[in-house]
Design an enzyme around this catalytic site. Structure first.
Site, PDB file in Angstrom:
ATOM      1  N   TRP A 131      34.212  28.407  11.297  1.00 11.66           N
ATOM      2  CA  TRP A 131      34.037  27.897  12.653  1.00 11.66           C
ATOM      3  C   TRP A 131      33.571  29.037  13.541  1.00 11.66           C
ATOM      4  O   TRP A 131      34.167  30.115  13.558  1.00 11.66           O
ATOM      5  CB  TRP A 131      35.370  27.334  13.143  1.00 11.66           C
ATOM      6  CG  TRP A 131      35.367  26.757  14.510  1.00 11.66           C
ATOM      7  CD1 TRP A 131      34.480  25.870  15.036  1.00 11.66           C
ATOM      8  CD2 TRP A 131      36.336  27.008  15.539  1.00 11.66           C
ATOM      9  NE1 TRP A 131      34.821  25.556  16.324  1.00 11.66           N
ATOM     10  CE2 TRP A 131      35.960  26.243  16.662  1.00 11.66           C
ATOM     11  CE3 TRP A 131      37.485  27.803  15.615  1.00 11.66           C
ATOM     12  CZ2 TRP A 131      36.679  26.238  17.850  1.00 11.66           C
ATOM     13  CZ3 TRP A 131      38.209  27.802  16.793  1.00 11.66           C
ATOM     14  CH2 TRP A 131      37.808  27.027  17.896  1.00 11.66           C
ATOM     15  N   ASP A 172      44.559  28.828   9.297  1.00 12.53           N
ATOM     16  CA  ASP A 172      44.174  27.990  10.428  1.00 12.53           C
ATOM     17  C   ASP A 172      44.261  26.544   9.936  1.00 12.53           C
ATOM     18  O   ASP A 172      43.507  26.132   9.055  1.00 12.53           O
ATOM     19  CB  ASP A 172      42.748  28.323  10.895  1.00 12.53           C
ATOM     20  CG  ASP A 172      42.387  27.602  12.190  1.00 12.53           C
ATOM     21  OD1 ASP A 172      43.137  26.708  12.611  1.00 12.53           O
ATOM     22  OD2 ASP A 172      41.341  27.942  12.778  1.00 12.53           O
ATOM     23  N   LYS A 194      43.113  17.014  16.307  1.00 11.97           N
ATOM     24  CA  LYS A 194      42.534  16.030  15.388  1.00 11.97           C
ATOM     25  C   LYS A 194      43.593  15.081  14.833  1.00 11.97           C
ATOM     26  O   LYS A 194      43.412  13.866  14.832  1.00 11.97           O
ATOM     27  CB  LYS A 194      41.834  16.738  14.222  1.00 11.97           C
ATOM     28  CG  LYS A 194      40.837  17.821  14.626  1.00 11.97           C
ATOM     29  CD  LYS A 194      39.666  17.270  15.405  1.00 11.97           C
ATOM     30  CE  LYS A 194      38.564  18.304  15.577  1.00 11.97           C
ATOM     31  NZ  LYS A 194      38.989  19.546  16.249  1.00 11.97           N
TER      32      LYS A 194
END
Length: 389
Positions: A168, A249, A285
């Site tokens: 990311w 993460d 999410k």
């Protein structure tokens, strides 16, 4: 005589200008200057555009009704609309009008953090029973990684961070702004559209001992390529040999496979092997709480007293950044995870989202193959999560 602009002053007659100077001497008014006014920020240049947010900007500017936003990773229904989970709506009803709006402590809601790490590590894991985990509430996953990067810079300034290639894009920004030396390690193999496991191991073996390695716990962003359980076990052994520190993460627990236990298996494998590690969590999410900015940073320590000290330092880092985190998101997550009915409803809803994405992958591959494409589209169904690479 008062002048509305420098231009009006310059175009006036000498007599008028002399009158203005005399008037200024008496009244104290400032006489307009012929020189360009000083600005503190005249040397500032426009910031580079964010590659992800730039796609959304282009999407909003496009007027075609059939447009699709392939920018920011956010779940949408069949009409392309945002989705608010039923468990979240019910939690809102339960806390609405019943909770105060007082500041949270610097570390956020202790109850939320307890529930978050229980979800991430497994409620029955030994490190939680031993109170060896330091955790504080963070501004979603980004804030969690940033807090860890600042902590790393202060207390392990010689350590270097290794990020997967690709990762990311904001990961690089976070470690850069924390002034942490960062490198990349091989992760994605374009020829197979899968994991470059041999390259990954080779790079981590070559990295200096005691490096901090960023790992995506599940649904790697942006490739959707994850190691198998056997590969995670092999990586855990390699980390032990090199004394590397794993930073997980985890932005998609439950949202990747539909099973929260399956999606945290990498963390559990490392814990079972006795690693100290860190985990940056986000509920954006998995619960659809994108705008609530609710997350958690947790660090596994050697003992309980060390964990208490580490927590105090994380809070100390957070204090000048944002003082204390927002309250609403923590109330929502806490309400859902402490009520058995809401928790089961969340499990059901997050699985429905994950299954829908998996089903869309199957349909996309099937349609491409039926259209007569000669390319291999296996990677579409082999990868997982929101991204196809």
């Amino acid at each position: 005589m008062a002048y509305r602009s420098r231009l009006a002053y310059l175009l006036s007659s000498p007599a008028c200008r002399l009158s203005a100077v005399k008037s200024a001497a008496v009244t104290g008014n400032v006489v307009p200057s012929c020189r360009r006014e000083f600005s503190w920020w005249s040397s500032v240049q426009p910031a580079p555009r964010d590659p992800i947010l730039g796609v959304t900007t282009a999407y909003l500017a496009n007027t075609r009704p059939s447009k699709i936003n392939v920018g920011v990773g956010a779940y949408r229904n069949d009409e392309g609309k945002p989705v608010v989970l039923e468990c979240v709506r019910e939690a809102e009803k339960r806390i609405g009008g019943r909770e105060l709006m007082e500041y949270l402590p610097m570390g956020g809601s202790a109850r939320f953090c307890e529930l978050a790490v229980g979800l991430a590590y497994g409620e029955d894991t030994q490190v939680l029973k031993d109170k060896r985990v330091a955790s504080i509430q963070a501004l979603s996953g980004t804030g969690a990684v940033r807090l860890f990067a600042e902590f790393m810079k202060r207390f392990q300034p010689e350590a270097e961070a290794y990020l997967p290639l690709p990762t990311w894009s904001n990961h690089h920004n976070v470690f850069r702004d924390a002034n942490v030396n960062q490198h990349t390690y091989r992760y994605y193999l374009a020829s197979t559209r899968g994991l470059d496991f041999e390259g990954l191991k080779e790079d981590l073996k070559s990295a200096p001992n005691r490096s901090v390695i960023l790992l995506h716990a599940c649904a790697h962003n942006p490739t959707g390529v994850d190691p198998t359980p056997e590969q995670w076990k092999e990586l855990s052994k390699l980390f032990k040999e090199k004394e590397h520190f794993p930073l997980f993460d985890m932005a998609y627990q439950g949202f990747a496979s539909g099973d929260t236990q399956r999606d945290n298996q990498a963390i559990r494998i490392f814990l079972e092997d006795g690693h100290q590690l860190a985990c940056a969590q986000s509920f954006a999410k998995s619960m659809g709480l994108y705008g609530q900015r609710i997350g958690c940073i947790s660090i596994v320590c050697a003992e309980a007293t060390e964990a208490a000290t580490v927590k105090s330092q994380l809070e100390y880092i957070a204090r000048p950044m944002y003082s204390s985190p927002p309250v609403h998101g923590s109330l929502l997550v806490t309400s859902i995870l402490t009520d058995s009915d809401l928790k089961q409803l969340w499990f059901k809803e997050v699985k429905e989202m994950a299954d829908r994405i998996i089903g869309m992958r199957v349909a996309l591959r099937k349609n491409l193959e039926e259209l007569g494409s000669k390319h291999s589209w296996e990677h579409i169904t082999q990868q997982i999560g929101m991204f196809c690479y």
